[in-house]
Design a protein around this motif. Structure first.
Motif, PDB file in Angstrom:
ATOM      1  N   UNK A 105       0.831  -1.207   0.000  1.00 32.65           N
ATOM      2  CA  UNK A 105       0.000   0.000   0.000  1.00 32.65           C
ATOM      3  C   UNK A 105       0.863   1.254   0.000  1.00 32.65           C
ATOM      4  N   UNK A 106       1.929   1.234   0.816  1.00 29.02           N
ATOM      5  CA  UNK A 106       2.808   2.392   0.897  1.00 29.02           C
ATOM      6  C   UNK A 106       3.558   2.593  -0.416  1.00 29.02           C
ATOM      7  N   UNK A 107       4.031   1.517  -1.010  1.00 21.78           N
ATOM      8  CA  UNK A 107       4.765   1.621  -2.269  1.00 21.78           C
ATOM      9  C   UNK A 107       3.872   2.181  -3.372  1.00 21.78           C
ATOM     10  N   UNK A 108       2.629   1.692  -3.460  1.00 23.68           N
ATOM     11  CA  UNK A 108       1.713   2.189  -4.487  1.00 23.68           C
ATOM     12  C   UNK A 108       1.351   3.641  -4.242  1.00 23.68           C
ATOM     13  N   UNK A 109       1.161   3.983  -2.986  1.00 15.84           N
ATOM     14  CA  UNK A 109       0.829   5.359  -2.634  1.00 15.84           C
ATOM     15  C   UNK A 109       1.949   6.310  -3.061  1.00 15.84           C
ATOM     16  N   UNK A 110       3.187   5.912  -2.800  1.00 16.00           N
ATOM     17  CA  UNK A 110       4.329   6.754  -3.178  1.00 16.00           C
ATOM     18  C   UNK A 110       4.451   6.874  -4.696  1.00 16.00           C
ATOM     19  N   UNK A 111       4.197   5.771  -5.400  1.00 13.78           N
ATOM     20  CA  UNK A 111       4.228   5.819  -6.862  1.00 13.78           C
ATOM     21  C   UNK A 111       3.174   6.785  -7.391  1.00 13.78           C
ATOM     22  N   UNK A 112       1.965   6.705  -6.841  1.00 21.09           N
ATOM     23  CA  UNK A 112       0.891   7.581  -7.293  1.00 21.09           C
ATOM     24  C   UNK A 112       1.164   9.040  -6.952  1.00 21.09           C
ATOM     25  N   UNK A 146      -6.389  13.458  -2.207  1.00 17.38           N
ATOM     26  CA  UNK A 146      -6.895  12.081  -2.171  1.00 17.38           C
ATOM     27  C   UNK A 146      -5.797  11.119  -1.730  1.00 17.38           C
ATOM     28  N   UNK A 147      -4.578  11.366  -2.174  1.00 18.21           N
ATOM     29  CA  UNK A 147      -3.465  10.499  -1.771  1.00 18.21           C
ATOM     30  C   UNK A 147      -3.145  10.691  -0.295  1.00 18.21           C
ATOM     31  N   UNK A 148      -3.197  11.913   0.178  1.00 16.76           N
ATOM     32  CA  UNK A 148      -2.945  12.164   1.601  1.00 16.76           C
ATOM     33  C   UNK A 148      -4.013  11.494   2.462  1.00 16.76           C
ATOM     34  N   UNK A 149      -5.254  11.452   1.987  1.00 13.10           N
ATOM     35  CA  UNK A 149      -6.306  10.726   2.725  1.00 13.10           C
ATOM     36  C   UNK A 149      -5.991   9.235   2.793  1.00 13.10           C
ATOM     37  N   UNK A 150      -5.455   8.690   1.704  1.00 10.81           N
ATOM     38  CA  UNK A 150      -5.028   7.282   1.727  1.00 10.81           C
ATOM     39  C   UNK A 150      -3.904   7.085   2.741  1.00 10.81           C
ATOM     40  N   UNK A 151      -2.999   8.057   2.798  1.00  8.73           N
ATOM     41  CA  UNK A 151      -1.894   7.973   3.759  1.00  8.73           C
ATOM     42  C   UNK A 151      -2.432   8.019   5.194  1.00  8.73           C
TER      43      UNK A 151
END
Length: 229
Positions: A105-112, A146-151
C-alpha cells in the motif's frame, strides 16, 4: 505486557541501530531516530568509533559516521540477544509480517504521489500513450489530497503495528511521533514530507522501520524479496 513495562534498550544499542538505519549518519540525525539528545549520541558514537564499530568521516565539512563490517555484525548479534532476553521474538516476528502486508500500500501510494496513473487524462482531457510516465507536478490539489487521505488511513493501520511493537520493546515508541510529524508537515503544505529522500519524510521513516525490523530479526533484504516471490 504494557508499553510502560516494555524492555528498554541500552543507549549504545540505540545509537548503533540508528546508524545502521542511516547508513552514513550525522550526529543530529542519529540522535533523532530514538529521541536521544545530540550530546549523548555524539559521545556514544565516539565510544563506538574507539571500539572499532564505526568510522568517522567528514563530508563537505560535516562530521558523519558509518558502521564498520565488524560493528555491523556485532550490532546484529546484540539485537538478537536483546530480542530473546526481552522475550519479544514472537511478537516482533508477527508484527513484521503485518508490516509486510502494509508495505505494498505504501509503495503504491508513493508511486501515485510521484507519477500520474496511466488512465488519468492529461491537461485538456486527452489520455495520451505513455501517460503513466507523466510526473505529478502537484498542480492538482484534489489529486494530492486524495493520496494524503489514503496515507491517513494507512497511518491508522500502522499505529496498531507500532503499538504491538512498543508493548515489548520501548525503542519503537519514537516512530509514531516521527510519522505523525511528517504527516503534519504534509497537512501544512510541505509536500516534500511524503517521499523526498535524505530528509525525515514519511517514506524515509517507513524505510527505516522496515530496515529496523529486518535488522532486529536478522533477515536479509534479498532473502525477504525471494520469499515474497
Amino acid at each position: 505486557m504494557t508499553a510502560s513495562s516494555a524492555h528498554r534498550s541500552d543507549p549504545r544499542l540505540l545509537v548503533w541501530l540508528a546508524l545502521r538505519l542511516k547508513g552514513l549518519g550525522e550526529i543530529d540525525d542519529v540522535a533523532a531516530v530514538h529521541g536521544l539528545e545530540p550530546d549523548e549520541a555524539e559521545w556514544l558514537l565516539a565510544e563506538l568509533d574507539a571500539a572499532g564499530h564505526c568510522m568517522f568521516r567528514e563530508v563537505g565539512g560535516v562530521p558523519k559516521f558509518i558502521l564498520t563490517p565488524s560493528g555491523r555484525d556485532d550490532g546484529e548479534a546484540a539485537l538478537a540477544e536483546e530480542l530473546d532476553a526481552a522475550g519479544a521474538r514472537d511478537v516482533v516476528t508477527g508484527v513484521y509480517h503485518r508490516f509486510l502486508g502494509l508495505n505494498p500500500k505504501m509503495l503504491q501510494l508513493c508511486t501515485d504521489w510521484q507519477v500520474f496513473p496511466a488512465d488519468r487524462p492529461a491537461a485538456g482531457g486527452d489520455t495520451a500513450p505513455g501517460d503513466g510516465n507523466r510526473l505529478n507536478d502537484h498542480s492538482d490539489a484534489d489529486y494530492d489530497a486524495a493520496i494524503i487521505r489514503r496515507l491517513e488511513a494507512l497511518h491508522d493501520e500502522l499505529a496498531g503495528v507500532l503499538d504491538a511493537l512498543t508493548s515489548v520493546l520501548a525503542r519503537y515508541e519514537n516512530y509514531l511521533a516521527r510519522f505523525a510529524d511528517a504527516l503534519a508537515k504534509l497537512h501544512a503544505g510541505d509536500l516534500d514530507y511524503l517521499t523526498k529522500p535524505m530528509m525525515p519524510s514519511y517514506h524515509t521513516i517507513w524505510f527505516e522501520l522496515h530496515e529496523d525490523l529486518l535488522a532486529t530479526l536478522g533477515i536479509n533484504r534479498a532473502d525477504e524479496a525471494a520469499a515474497q516471490q
